[in-house]
Scaffold this motif. Structure first.
Motif: not given
Lengths: 381, 255
Positions: A137, A283-286, A289-292, B133-134, B136, B167, B170-171, B178
């Motif tokens: 991010h 937080p989970l999305p931090t 993040p999607p695709g990590y 992407f950030i 919830e 999720w 979103l990936a 992104w």
């Protein structure tokens, strides 16, 4: 047994009234909250603490890389490593690690670590990390490329350190017509490489393949055992060697107090609370993040997040808490290492907003009473 | 009501939901696990032969290595149109699917009868758009549509499988947007889209402001319509009204 002094260099003045308006002290917590005058003072104190660790016989001092947060004030670990080279004499400088996948030019890491290795007379340990999700991010980098970039950046840096230049590199993520890094590292074939891990099978296998020691941060003992067993299994079954304790290290908070565990825990408690509630929360999305990670790993993260929510947050000590009298800390430290077959303890003395004098008092006791205890046992074992 | 057909393509096999009778219509779906056959598909299938492919890297599939930007999907779908022998289909897209449809029109408008874009994205915005992407996951859904139930995809209290499905979509979206949630070439190339185009946006869209959709329409020389009581994903929030728009747009093409 190896003892490393681990530091996060946190910002200790996170105002709870400001902090509660944000989901995290990472990425979105405004930098107007950072006071650079206090910042200079903090760097002095934190560097003094690590310098003292060298003086009392620690094998290494540990710095690390995190971006745009109040959790750790070391976006460039190499700058801290450089400052430590001049202040320390014997300890290795462990950079755990450079976020190599975060760089658009990984050769910059090859150059800087080689410089540090030469400047320090070969005292550098070079950790490589992918960077946690928050960094993607903060750096504006697509997390779906993070693994691919990490592995390729690693291959490129190691080749730049070990093969004569110039050569060309034409990879998926990085392209260079000329790779010819000056200076080259002093240690041959290159500074030892460490890999922090959150335990994904892919990373464990890759680390075992290269015989890179694992350095695990804030992982509870049960999971440490799983990770290390998995690594040992890959080593023996896939790569034909037995992984020794020198390949395993983990962090633990250490707080030594002359009056024993109860007094130590009471003094430590507010700083742990500060660290968990104000600095560490991701937080989970931090964090992811999607695709990590792959979808399967994300499901595991959901499970872990649910476990943590019901157990009161992350575990800062793997195994028995290293909190108490010198004797208690010494005995437990040995038992914790033995319990998972690890050879390296990365001791974190400063926690959250713990002030300098408390840190130093605990470190002094560690140096004067725990160190002799451990070295006495070292001789007899 | 519908079947799944598999089509071999140079990029990767396509999974296509197929149903209904009439002139050919290709529907390009939106993000966040919204690719399944829905009420909107049923409405469309009353008047059209509907082909609703699942985008590569969506619907539970991991992000494919070959995918780098939205134009990769335009070429993927050009191959699909040809493989299915679709004669100048109507293309309807929503959100990320509308971006793909707009890009497809830029490259291959001669192959298309017309394009209807519901809540298109992919254009540079003067103000930053919300960062999905950030957020919830429940919040992500609240930005996309009024009719989606965010509580189901809360990782802590909802259904872990459903959360993972959102999720994973979103990936792949992260791969596409992104770094930039737009393609700077879109505005430069919009005039290459030579087929009739219509843009429709939900009146209660929280993801893109109405000025954004209007600007989109302007660049593509398209007509613009606002749909009442709909968020960003118009076909999910108002399937009947959205299908009626498709029908009326198609009627103007037949004249």
């Amino acid at each position: 047994m190896e003892l490393y002094a681990f530091h996060l260099m946190p910002y200790p003045n996170i105002d709870p009234k400001v902090r509660e308006k944000y989901s995290s002290a990472w990425v979105v917590y405004p930098n107007s909250e950072y006071d650079p005058v206090l910042g200079q003072h903090l760097y002095d104190e934190y560097l003094d603490q690590l310098t003292f660790a060298d003086q009392i016989g620690f094998d290494a001092v540990v710095v690390n890389e995190h971006h745009q947060n109040a959790y750790g004030l070391m976006p460039s670990p190499n700058i801290m490593a450089s400052a430590l080279i001049g202040r320390t004499t014997n300890a290795k400088i462990a950079i755990l690690g450079n976020g190599i996948a975060l760089r658009d030019n990984p050769l910059r890491v090859a150059e800087e670590v080689a410089m540090l290795d030469v400047m320090s007379g070969g005292r550098v340990l070079s950790g490589f990390v992918r960077g946690i999700g928050a960094e993607y991010h903060s750096m504006g980098l697509d997390p779906t490329r993070s693994r691919s970039r990490f592995f390729e950046a690693h291959d490129l840096i190691v080749k730049a350190w070990t093969e004569p230049g110039p050569f060309s590199w034409d990879g998926e993520n990085y392209q260079f017509r000329y790779v010819n890094v000056w200076p080259r590292p002093l240690q041959q074939p290159h500074p030892p490489i460490f890999v922090p891990s959150q335990g994904s099978a892919e990373t464990l296998r890759w680390a075992a393949q290269h015989r890179y020691p694992l350095a695990c941060t804030f992982v509870p003992m049960e999971r440490l055992k799983q990770f290390y067993d998995q690594y040992r299994q890959y080593a023996s079954e896939d790569f034909g060697y037995e992984a020794g304790p020198e390949q395993f290290g983990f962090t633990s908070i250490v707080y030594v107090h002359p009056d024993g565990e109860e007094a130590a825990a009471a003094e430590l408690e507010p700083h742990i609370k500060y660290f968990k509630e104000r600095a560490f929360t991701l937080p989970l999305p931090t964090f992811f993040p999607p695709g990590y990670t792959a979808a399967e790993s994300y499901k595991t993260r959901i499970e872990i997040a649910r476990e943590l929510a019901s157990s009161g947050g992350p575990t800062l000590t793997a195994g028995e808490p290293l909190i108490g009298s010198p004797e208690q800390v010494g005995e437990r430290l040995e038992r914790n290492l033995a319990a998972c077959g690890a050879g390296t303890l990365m001791a974190q003395f400063q926690v959250g907003d713990m002030p300098h004098d408390k840190v130093m008092r605990s470190m002094e006791l560690f140096g004067s009473e725990v160190m002799p205890f451990l070295s006495k046992n070292k001789v007899t074992s | 009501m519908h079947e799944i057909i598999e089509v071999e393509l140079p990029s990767q096999p396509a999974r296509v939901q197929h149903g209904g009778e009439g002139p050919p219509l290709v529907f390009l779906h939106s993000e966040a696990n919204t690719s399944a056959w829905s009420d909107f598909h049923d409405e469309l299938a009353e008047n059209f032969e509907v082909f609703a492919p699942i985008h590569p890297g969506f619907g539970g599939e991991e992000t494919p290595d070959w995918l780098t930007d939205v134009s990769d999907l335009s070429f993927h779908y050009k191959d699909l149109l040809q493989d299915l022998n679709l004669d100048r289909p109507l293309v309807v897209g929503t959100s990320i699917g509308a971006w793909i449809a707009a890009d497809l029109a830029i490259h291959f408008s001669a192959l298309l009868k017309g394009v209807l874009l519901f809540g298109p994205i992919g254009l540079r915005s003067s103000e930053p758009l919300p960062d999905l992407f950030i957020m919830e996951l429940p919040e992500v859904l609240s930005y996309l549509a009024n009719s989606l139930d965010g509580s189901q995809v809360d990782p802590m209290t909802g259904d872990a499988e459903l959360a993972t499905a959102v999720w994973t979509d979103l990936a792949t979206q992260a791969r596409l947007m992104w770094k930039r949630n737009y393609d700077p070439r879109l505005a430069l190339r919009a005039h290459h889209a030579q087929c009739p185009i219509m843009v429709a946006a939900g009146h209660e869209d929280r993801l893109t402001p109405s000025a954004y959709a209007k600007r989109y329409a302007e660049l593509f020389g398209a007509s613009f319509t606002s749909v009442d009581e709909a968020g960003h994903l118009v076909p999910l929030d108002q399937p009947a009204a959205a299908a009626a728009l498709v029908n009326s747009f198609y009627a103007t093409l037949e004249k």
